[in-house]
Design a protein around this motif. Structure first.
Motif, mmCIF file in Angstrom:
data_model
loop_
_atom_site.group_PDB
_atom_site.id
_atom_site.type_symbol
_atom_site.label_atom_id
_atom_site.label_comp_id
_atom_site.label_asym_id
_atom_site.label_seq_id
_atom_site.Cartn_x
_atom_site.Cartn_y
_atom_site.Cartn_z
ATOM 1 N N PRO A 160 62.937 8.149 34.382
ATOM 2 C CA PRO A 160 64.394 8.179 34.463
ATOM 3 C C PRO A 160 65.019 8.087 33.060
ATOM 4 N N ARG A 161 66.146 8.730 32.908
ATOM 5 C CA ARG A 161 66.820 8.726 31.616
ATOM 6 C C ARG A 161 67.331 7.332 31.258
ATOM 7 N N SER A 162 67.341 7.038 29.978
ATOM 8 C CA SER A 162 67.890 5.792 29.475
ATOM 9 C C SER A 162 68.479 6.059 28.095
ATOM 10 N N CYS A 163 69.286 5.128 27.625
ATOM 11 C CA CYS A 163 69.878 5.266 26.298
ATOM 12 C C CYS A 163 68.921 4.693 25.260
ATOM 13 N N THR A 164 68.457 5.526 24.357
ATOM 14 C CA THR A 164 67.537 5.098 23.300
ATOM 15 C C THR A 164 68.333 4.633 22.089
ATOM 16 N N SER A 171 59.401 3.386 17.225
ATOM 17 C CA SER A 171 58.646 2.178 17.568
ATOM 18 C C SER A 171 57.934 2.290 18.909
ATOM 19 N N TYR A 172 58.274 3.314 19.702
ATOM 20 C CA TYR A 172 57.592 3.514 20.982
ATOM 21 C C TYR A 172 57.594 4.995 21.309
ATOM 22 N N GLN A 173 56.725 5.374 22.235
ATOM 23 C CA GLN A 173 56.568 6.785 22.580
ATOM 24 C C GLN A 173 57.705 7.246 23.469
ATOM 25 N N LEU A 174 58.255 8.409 23.147
ATOM 26 C CA LEU A 174 59.344 8.985 23.921
ATOM 27 C C LEU A 174 58.787 9.977 24.938
ATOM 28 N N PRO A 175 59.299 9.988 26.159
ATOM 29 C CA PRO A 175 58.824 10.964 27.158
ATOM 30 C C PRO A 175 59.080 12.391 26.683
ATOM 31 N N TYR A 176 58.015 13.147 26.501
ATOM 32 C CA TYR A 176 58.096 14.551 26.088
ATOM 33 C C TYR A 176 58.778 14.722 24.725
ATOM 34 N N GLY A 177 58.818 13.647 23.939
ATOM 35 C CA GLY A 177 59.386 13.724 22.598
ATOM 36 C C GLY A 177 60.888 13.863 22.579
ATOM 37 N N GLU A 178 61.548 13.635 23.729
ATOM 38 C CA GLU A 178 62.995 13.802 23.810
ATOM 39 C C GLU A 178 63.676 12.473 24.123
ATOM 40 N N PHE A 179 64.961 12.380 23.770
ATOM 41 C CA PHE A 179 65.690 11.147 24.047
ATOM 42 C C PHE A 179 67.193 11.412 24.098
ATOM 43 N N ASP A 180 67.916 10.455 24.680
ATOM 44 C CA ASP A 180 69.377 10.458 24.727
ATOM 45 C C ASP A 180 69.873 9.242 23.962
ATOM 46 N N PRO A 273 80.562 10.429 27.739
ATOM 47 C CA PRO A 273 79.259 10.395 28.422
ATOM 48 C C PRO A 273 79.349 9.654 29.747
ATOM 49 N N GLN A 274 78.470 10.043 30.665
ATOM 50 C CA GLN A 274 78.437 9.436 31.985
ATOM 51 C C GLN A 274 77.048 8.841 32.241
ATOM 52 N N GLU A 275 76.908 8.283 33.434
ATOM 53 C CA GLU A 275 75.640 7.739 33.922
ATOM 54 C C GLU A 275 75.031 6.759 32.914
ATOM 55 N N PRO A 280 76.471 1.884 27.396
ATOM 56 C CA PRO A 280 76.267 1.689 25.952
ATOM 57 C C PRO A 280 77.393 2.303 25.108
ATOM 58 N N TRP A 281 77.939 3.434 25.547
ATOM 59 C CA TRP A 281 79.043 4.080 24.821
ATOM 60 C C TRP A 281 80.285 3.188 24.823
ATOM 61 N N GLU A 282 80.605 2.601 25.980
ATOM 62 C CA GLU A 282 81.765 1.714 26.070
ATOM 63 C C GLU A 282 81.565 0.460 25.220
ATOM 64 N N GLU A 283 80.338 -0.066 25.200
ATOM 65 C CA GLU A 283 80.053 -1.245 24.373
ATOM 66 C C GLU A 283 80.200 -0.925 22.891
ATOM 67 N N LEU A 284 79.769 0.269 22.494
ATOM 68 C CA LEU A 284 79.902 0.663 21.094
ATOM 69 C C LEU A 284 81.368 0.818 20.710
ATOM 70 N N ILE A 285 82.181 1.372 21.608
ATOM 71 C CA ILE A 285 83.614 1.528 21.351
ATOM 72 C C ILE A 285 84.242 0.153 21.072
ATOM 73 N N LYS A 286 83.881 -0.830 21.874
ATOM 74 C CA LYS A 286 84.433 -2.177 21.697
ATOM 75 C C LYS A 286 83.963 -2.818 20.386
ATOM 76 N N ALA A 287 82.745 -2.489 19.963
ATOM 77 C CA ALA A 287 82.179 -3.109 18.764
ATOM 78 C C ALA A 287 82.713 -2.501 17.470
ATOM 79 N N LEU A 288 83.289 -1.313 17.548
ATOM 80 C CA LEU A 288 83.766 -0.631 16.349
ATOM 81 C C LEU A 288 85.205 -1.029 16.036
ATOM 82 N N PRO A 289 85.564 -1.077 14.750
ATOM 83 C CA PRO A 289 86.962 -1.376 14.387
ATOM 84 C C PRO A 289 87.883 -0.241 14.803
ATOM 85 N N VAL A 290 89.135 -0.570 15.047
ATOM 86 C CA VAL A 290 90.100 0.459 15.439
ATOM 87 C C VAL A 290 90.273 1.465 14.307
ATOM 88 N N ASN A 291 90.434 0.958 13.090
ATOM 89 C CA ASN A 291 90.510 1.825 11.909
ATOM 90 C C ASN A 291 89.109 1.924 11.315
#
Length: 306
Positions: A160-164, A171-180, A273-275, A280-291
Motif C-alpha cells: 500500500p502507498r505511504s508517504c516517504t 535508509s530502507y528499500q523502496l517497493p519497485y524503487g518508487e515512492f511518494d 494531495p489526497q489519501e 503529512p501535507w497538512e502537517e507540513l503546511i502547519k509547520a511552515l512559516p506564513v512568510n
C-alpha cells in the motif's frame, strides 16, 4: 614581372572575386597594394558576419517552428497506465512487474482497475518496456481485452502507498524503487535545451528541469524532470514556496549531498494531495512559516549542485 592575377580595382566585390578565382591566393595577396589588402580583409569579415547572422536566423527559425508545432492544438487521447505485478513463477523473492497501458479507458474500467485488486488479464499486446521506465515489459490493452477479478494473496507483492520522508530516503528499500512524498519547493532550475536536426529533418529538443524539494526539517530532495515542467503543464504549479505532493518518483540514489529522484511520465505533482499524502501535507503546511521568503533563501543557500 606583373602577377597574372594583378588587379587595379578598389571595389570590394571585384577584389574578392579576383582573390577567390586566383590560382595562387598567396601570390595574389602579395600583388595587392596595402589599401587593396585592407579592402579584401574587410570584405571577408563582412561576408563572415553575414553568414553567421544567416545561420543564427535559421536556428532561431527552427526553434520557433518547433515551439509552434508543440503549441499546435492536437487531439488528446486519454491513457491509463498501471504498474502490475505478480509473484515469480520460478519461486524468486522479487515479484515480476510491468506497465499496463489502457487507451481510452471506459468509466467501468477506471472503477475496476484499482490499486490492491487482483485480476487475470486476457488479450493484451506485449512489447519492450520504455527506456525511461524501470520495466522491461509493457502490456497494451485492446478492444478485446478482458479483466477477471480473482482472489489472490497480495502479501509481498502489493505494498500500500505511504508517504516517504525525504530524510528516510536511502535508509530502507523502496517497493519497485518508487515512492511518494511531500515537500515545499525551494527552487526550480532549467537547463538550456539542446537543439539538433534528426536524419528525417525534424528538430529535436531536450530539456531538463531540476526541482529542489524540502521537508520541515530542511532536508532537501533533488527531482529531475526530463522534458521540463512546461511540457507537463506544471510551470504554474511547481514554483518556489509551493507545498506539493508528488507521486511515483523513481529513487536514483544520492549525489553525496542530497537524495536524487527522477520524475517520469507516471509521476504526478499536485497542490492538493489526497489519501495517504493529505495528512503529512497538512502537517507540513502547519509547520511552515506564513512568510516563507527567509526560509527559502536559507534553503537555497544550502543546495549543493548535482
Amino acid at each position: 614581372m606583373q602577377a597574372k592575377n594583378h588587379v587595379t580595382s578598389h571595389d570590394p566585390e571585384e577584389v574578392y572575386d579576383a582573390f577567390m578565382s586566383a590560382a595562387d591566393p598567396q601570390q595574389f595577396q602579395e600583388s595587392l597594394s596595402p589599401d587593396q589588402l585592407h579592402i579584401l580583409e574587410a570584405h571577408r569579415q563582412t561576408l563572415t558576419h553575414e553568414r553567421q547572422a544567416e545561420l543564427q536566423r535559421r536556428v532561431a527559425q527552427a526553434i520557433t517552428e518547433a515551439e509552434d508545432a508543440l503549441a499546435t492544438p492536437r487531439e488528446v487521447v486519454p491513457l491509463l497506465k498501471l504498474r502490475v505485478v505478480a509473484p515469480d513463477p520460478l519461486g524468486g523473492s522479487d515479484p515480476l512487474g510491468c506497465i499496463l497501458c489502457v487507451w481510452r479507458p471506459s468509466e467501468d474500467v477506471r472503477e475496476t482497475l484499482k490499486e490492491g485488486r487482483a485480476f487475470r488479464v486476457f488479450n493484451v499486446v506485449a512489447s519492450p518496456g520504455h527506456t525511461q521506465l524501470p520495466c522491461r515489459l509493457q502490456l497494451t490493452a485492446t478492444k478485446s481485452t478482458r479483466y477477471l477479478e480473482v482472489t489472490f494473496a497480495t502479501e509481498g507483492v502489493y505494498v500500500p502507498r505511504s508517504c516517504t520522508s525525504i530524510c528516510g530516503l536511502g535508509s530502507y528499500q523502496l517497493p519497485y524503487g518508487e515512492f511518494d512524498t511531500i515537500g515545499v519547493v525551494t527552487s526550480v532550475m532549467s537547463s538550456n535545451p539542446s537543439v539538433k536536426e534528426s536524419s528525417d529533418g525534424k528538430i529535436l529538443s531536450k530539456k531538463m528541469d531540476t526541482v529542489h524539494l524540502a521537508d520541515a526539517s530542511r532536508n532537501i530532495l533533488v527531482i529531475q524532470v526530463w522534458g521540463g515542467l512546461e511540457a507537463q503543464g506544471l510551470q504554474g504549479v511547481v514554483v518556489p514556496g509551493a507545498v506539493v505532493g508528488v507521486s511515483n518518483l523513481t529513487y536514483r540514489g544520492s549525489n553525496n549531498h542530497h537524495p536524487v529522484a527522477y520524475a517520469g511520465d507516471l509521476s504526478l505533482f499536485t497542490l492538493h494531495p489526497q489519501e495517504h499524502l493529505k495528512g503529512p501535507w497538512e502537517e507540513l503546511i502547519k509547520a511552515l512559516p506564513v512568510n516563507r521568503n527567509d526560509m527559502l533563501q536559507t534553503l537555497q543557500s544550502n543546495i549543493v549542485e548535482y
